[in-house]
Design an enzyme around this catalytic site. Structure first.
Site, PDB file in Angstrom:
ATOM      1  N   SER A  91      -8.852   2.792  -3.109  1.00 28.26           N
ATOM      2  CA  SER A  91      -8.800   2.970  -1.686  1.00 28.26           C
ATOM      3  C   SER A  91     -10.141   3.906  -1.403  1.00 28.26           C
ATOM      4  O   SER A  91     -10.437   3.882  -0.120  1.00 28.26           O
ATOM      5  CB  SER A  91      -7.670   3.762  -1.273  1.00 28.26           C
ATOM      6  OG  SER A  91      -6.674   2.931  -0.923  1.00 28.26           O
ATOM      7  N   TYR A 114      -0.146   4.865   6.455  1.00 26.07           N
ATOM      8  CA  TYR A 114      -1.045   4.085   5.754  1.00 26.07           C
ATOM      9  C   TYR A 114      -0.697   2.702   5.869  1.00 26.07           C
ATOM     10  O   TYR A 114       0.247   2.046   5.468  1.00 26.07           O
ATOM     11  CB  TYR A 114      -1.028   4.612   4.504  1.00 26.07           C
ATOM     12  CG  TYR A 114      -2.347   4.509   3.598  1.00 26.07           C
ATOM     13  CD1 TYR A 114      -3.337   5.324   3.731  1.00 26.07           C
ATOM     14  CD2 TYR A 114      -2.505   3.273   2.802  1.00 26.07           C
ATOM     15  CE1 TYR A 114      -4.504   5.333   3.095  1.00 26.07           C
ATOM     16  CE2 TYR A 114      -3.645   2.970   2.202  1.00 26.07           C
ATOM     17  CZ  TYR A 114      -4.822   4.156   2.202  1.00 26.07           C
ATOM     18  OH  TYR A 114      -5.818   4.085   1.797  1.00 26.07           O
ATOM     19  N   SER A 115      -2.010   1.759   5.979  1.00 23.44           N
ATOM     20  CA  SER A 115      -1.512   0.333   6.049  1.00 23.44           C
ATOM     21  C   SER A 115      -2.827  -0.193   5.440  1.00 23.44           C
ATOM     22  O   SER A 115      -4.063  -0.298   6.107  1.00 23.44           O
ATOM     23  CB  SER A 115      -1.543  -0.401   7.627  1.00 23.44           C
ATOM     24  OG  SER A 115      -1.428  -1.619   7.629  1.00 23.44           O
ATOM     25  N   ASN A 116      -2.866  -0.828   4.400  1.00 25.51           N
ATOM     26  CA  ASN A 116      -4.016  -1.689   3.799  1.00 25.51           C
ATOM     27  C   ASN A 116      -4.169  -2.905   4.559  1.00 25.51           C
ATOM     28  O   ASN A 116      -5.379  -3.455   4.690  1.00 25.51           O
ATOM     29  CB  ASN A 116      -3.538  -2.233   2.290  1.00 25.51           C
ATOM     30  CG  ASN A 116      -3.684  -0.959   1.434  1.00 25.51           C
ATOM     31  OD1 ASN A 116      -4.906  -0.613   0.997  1.00 25.51           O
ATOM     32  ND2 ASN A 116      -2.369  -0.606   1.046  1.00 25.51           N
ATOM     33  N   GLY A 162      -8.019   7.043  -4.653  1.00 21.74           N
ATOM     34  CA  GLY A 162      -7.742   5.616  -4.923  1.00 21.74           C
ATOM     35  C   GLY A 162      -7.073   5.227  -5.811  1.00 21.74           C
ATOM     36  O   GLY A 162      -6.884   6.133  -6.964  1.00 21.74           O
TER      37      GLY A 162
END
Length: 374
Positions: free
Chosen positions: A85, A184-186, A324
């Site tokens: 991340s 949290y959203s990819n 990350g």
């Protein structure tokens, strides 16, 4: 790719960089403390770890543990690894650069750039994608994860963001009103990658290379796309997989990183990440007002702004950066606001412990103790 779940709950190398930390006897205790903290990170749940700490013009680099599970092979101090991340900070920087060029606005609705792609896209802004308040379901929760054996079936699969976004948007949003709740959203960063392409006419990877990697001469940083390899020296990374006789660690160093895409595909080194965050916080990549936007949280409950996180150390010094999780590799990279103190720590987890406290202790030592004893 942020840590989306915690899965199941020494060799030493200190590199002396000419003219830096080992130049005076007064720096030796700090080196010892940093090495001890790094050893503790490995003892808490890592196969191997490598770190770089910068304090003014002093540099300390060290490793601990093993580069290959079951061996005594030393971790390469200049090793490359998947940064997960931390990729998001690069993507966010490009989006903010485009805002500075007035090619987009942070409060543009997603619908303006990607018409018909996102339900309620007229009420979700680019800013909300950046700070994880969009409410969009995270696509990573739609695919198998360790310790399931089904996870390995996708190891070499090439994913495209369109299918990942579609899989996510089948699910209802995590909040009814965009901009009110941190989740949290990819998925949001896959969309931002597409927005960059729409605005520039080139893939987001090309934009990051042209705007950040080449100007800063980040020679060991790349966006691999679908290539499964990590070039150059690197530690091996592992994931836990459940078999009939129990859970075993499987070497997952080589894999198709398209599953992470704009949310986490990049490969880098400690030195390059320290250089990137120093340049970012110095205002070399963004004007001050947009850097301030980057540091502004989307909600009062999270220390996360526009692709940039922060944490407060034990001595009260705030550091900015990101962390990350690429499953087989974890990284933390943080810098003081003035860029004088930086620490980047990467490890290959053994998935048999929680390293968070040990990592915190290392970062505190790097920012507080190392500085005090220099």
């Amino acid at each position: 790719m942020k840590r989306v779940l915690k899965i199941l709950a020494t060799a030493m190398v200190v590199v002396a960089v000419p003219g830096v930390a080992n130049a005076s006897s007064s720096a030796k205790p700090a080196q010892g403390e940093l090495q001890q903290r790094l050893d503790q990170v490995v003892a808490a749940g890592s196969v191997g770890a490598l770190a770089e700490v910068r304090t003014g013009d002093r540099v300390w680099r060290g490793t601990s543990g093993a580069a290959v599970l079951g061996t005594t092979r030393a971790v390469p101090v200049d090793g490359r690894y998947r940064i997960g991340s931390v990729t998001k900070t690069f993507v966010a920087t490009v989006v903010l650069q485009l805002a500075d060029e007035r090619r987009l606005r942070l409060d543009d609705p997603v619908e303006k750039w990607l018409p018909g792609v996102v339900p309620n896209g007229q009420n979700i802004t680019l800013r909300q994608l950046l700070n994880h308040t969009s409410g969009l379901y995270d696509y990573l929760y739609t695919i198998p994860f360790p310790p399931s054996q089904a996870f390995l079936a996708n190891r070499w699969r090439t994913w495209n963001p369109e299918e990942q976004i579609r899989q996510a948007l089948v699910h209802p949003p995590t909040s009814e009103t965009p901009g009110t709740t941190y989740a949290y959203s990819n998925t949001g960063y896959l969309l931002l990658g597409q927005v960059i392409e729409k605005v520039t006419g080139k893939p987001y990877a090309k934009a990051i290379e042209r705007r950040i990697i080449r100007p800063l001469k980040l020679r060991d940083t790349e966006l691999p796309g679908t290539s499964p390899w990590i070039r150059g020296p690197h530690p091996r990374g592992y994931v836990p997989i459940e078999y009939a006789d129990g859970v075993r660690l499987v070497d997952y160093t080589e894999m198709n990183p398209s599953v992470m895409g704009a949310g986490g595909e990049m490969i880098s080194t400690n030195q390059d990440l320290n250089k990137f965050f120093a340049a970012l916080l110095a205002g070399d990549l963004l004007p001050r007002h947009l850097l301030d936007e980057m540091k502004t949280p989307g909600t009062e409950t999270k220390k996360y702004g526009l692709g940039l996180a922060w944490r407060d150390t034990e001595c009260g010094v705030r550091v900015y950066g990101n962390d990350g999780d690429a499953l087989a590799y974890n990284v933390w990279s943080f810098s003081t606001e003035d860029g004088r103190r930086q620490a980047t720590l990467a490890l290959t987890p053994n998935h048999d412990g929680d390293v968070d406290d040990a990592v915190k202790a290392f970062l505190d030592e790097a920012v507080c103790g190392h500085n005090d004893r220099k």
